[in-house]
Design an enzyme around this catalytic site. Structure first.
Site, PDB file in Angstrom:
ATOM      1  CG  HIS A 115      -2.168   0.813   1.065  1.00  0.00           C
ATOM      2  ND1 HIS A 115      -2.210   1.985   0.343  1.00  0.00           N
ATOM      3  CD2 HIS A 115      -3.424   0.635   1.547  1.00  0.00           C
ATOM      4  CE1 HIS A 115      -3.436   2.500   0.404  1.00  0.00           C
ATOM      5  NE2 HIS A 115      -4.192   1.691   1.125  1.00  0.00           N
TER       6      HIS A 115
ATOM      7  CD  GLU B 128     -12.553  -0.705 -23.285  1.00  0.00           C
ATOM      8  OE1 GLU B 128     -12.634  -1.904 -23.604  1.00  0.00           O
ATOM      9  OE2 GLU B 128     -13.532  -0.010 -22.950  1.00  0.00           O
TER      10      GLU B 128
END
Length: 448
Positions: free
Chosen positions: A169, A391
């Site tokens: 993280h 995408e």
């Protein structure tokens, strides 16, 4: 009212995953060897996060082709994201955690499951078996030589596949991780980077000397010996037996909550997140064991993106962690009796508090003290991060989700499976059974 409370569906316990190959991949061209500064926000978050992105079968992109394209794209993306091929290390002179950008590589794993994607069932309800779609550590490497990023591609019998990503993280927050995915997808399509990342973590360095100008009740000091780092997580796992349920709010439910909130102070910023957070706060605080003590104070924590709040603003392409913990505190009596609009105002004020001055003060607090966010519970939102909007050459993910470890004191917000066309939210709650019964009753009562 379209609200649904969903108990855990039948979950496959074992996805029957077989690892076919496991290797390190390196930047496609030489990168500068350097040490990368980590901000005080980054340092607190040096633990692994796992996300899984599920894709339907695509006739032009069988899993073998996907593996080739993702491996090539990962090599390319490790050039602008050189820190992802590095390793965490302690700088003994500064007594600070840093990333040594040394080109040691990221992990890349290829695996297969004996199931089809449809056989796995409900992707929204967090399944502990999804851990099998990610790799936490590379077994052949020493603990201090573990990659900061490991990507696993798991093919299903139907031709669909999952892309599991484990990253420390300290490397990304949710917004910058989405940007990383957009760049990975763009390179997989043989296109240039979608966004040029800004890797300058010094932009969130503490001031010299540090100036803590606010009390920061949302932060808890830890007594840690000098020269040591905290290994304590923000909220530790509980040994209590917990029931897990998903509460769904439709867009109609959210709009109804907004309408309630707008009946009060016209200055209050009424957003979907604010009204959902307030609704959860009431239910959680009044359902706990001491919920009958109406004088008890309850504090809800939630993350605020500080990129646009700083002066000057951080670049939107900033790759590090640029979220701080906002809070709202009031008595259980107020949560039970005050108008909903007043409570939404408290949550809104918590976010408004996060000015440039307040954010800089919180960062400076982290320079002087070891500690982390502190409250009754935290709302962790994956609702509108937009991972499913990315995408790829083979299309958008059917669903993207974190691998979840149930915590009583962390409530998670997830998008629906058709997040692009559906702005509803899934709320994952894990509580002891008696508290869950009260939570569920209050959840429906306060919606009415």
């Amino acid at each position: 009212m379209g609200t649904v409370c969903q108990d855990p569906p039948p979950l496959i316990q074992d996805l029957k995953v077989t690892v076919q190959s496991s290797s390190l991949v390196f930047p496609s061209s030489e990168t500068e060897r350097r040490s990368m500064f980590l901000s005080n926000i980054d340092k607190v978050l040096s633990f692994n996060v796992q996300t899984v992105h599920f894709f339907k079968a695509h006739p032009d992109f069988p899993p073998t082709t996907v593996v080739e394209k993702l491996e090539t794209a990962l090599r390319k993306v490790l050039v602008p994201y050189d820190f992802l091929a590095g390793r965490l290390k302690m700088n003994p002179k500064l007594n600070r955690l840093e990333v040594e950008c040394n080109g040691a590589g990221a992990g890349f794993v290829v695996a297969s499951s004996e199931f089809t994607l449809d056989e796995i069932g409900d992707l929204v309800f967090p399944n502990p078996a999804f851990q099998q779609l990610t790799v936490m550590t590379m077994g052949n490497l020493a603990p201090d030589d573990q990659p900061l990023c490991i990507l696993q591609v798991t093919s299903f019998k139907c031709g669909g596949f999952a892309m599991g990503v484990t990253n420390n993280h300290a490397t990304f927050d949710g917004l910058s991780f989405k940007m990383f995915l957009e760049n990975l997808a763009s390179l997989a399509a043989d296109k240039p980077l979608a966004i040029t990342p800004c890797n300058d973590r010094q932009l969130l360095a503490a001031r010299s000397p540090p100036r803590v100008e606010f009390p920061h009740p949302e932060l808890l000091k830890l007594k840690i010996p000098i020269g040591e780092e905290s290994t304590t997580l923000v909220f530790e796992a509980t040994s209590e037996e917990l029931d897990s349920k998903i509460f769904r709010l439709t867009i109609e439910d959210i709009n109804n909550l907004k309408a309630k909130a707008k009946s009060g102070d016209a200055k209050t910023r009424v957003t979907g997140f604010n009204v959902v957070t307030t609704h959860i706060w009431r239910c959680k605080a009044l359902s706990c064991d001491s919920g009958d003590d109406l004088d008890r104070l309850s504090t809800v924590l939630y993350a605020v993106d500080i990129r646009p709040r700083l002066v000057p603003p951080l670049p939107p392409s900033y790759t590090g962690n640029a979220v701080l913990t906002a809070y709202a505190t009031t008595s259980c009596r107020d949560l039970q009796e005050q108008p909903f609009s007043r409570l939404v105002g408290m949550v809104s004020e918590g976010a408004n508090r996060m000015t440039d001055e307040y954010a800089r003060s919180a960062i400076d607090w982290g320079e002087l003290y070891k500690g982390f966010p502190h409250g009754e519970f935290l709302i962790s939102s994956w609702w509108r991060l937009g991972f499913a909007e990315v995408e790829y050459p083979w299309g958008k993910a059917k669903y993207s989700c974190p691998v979840v470890y149930h915590r009583k004191d962390i409530i998670l917000l997830f998008p629906d499976i058709d997040a692009v066309n559906n702005n509803g939210v899934n709320i994952l709650v894990a509580l002891p059974s008696k508290e869950m019964e009260k939570f569920q009753t209050l959840f429906h009562k306060f919606l009415a």
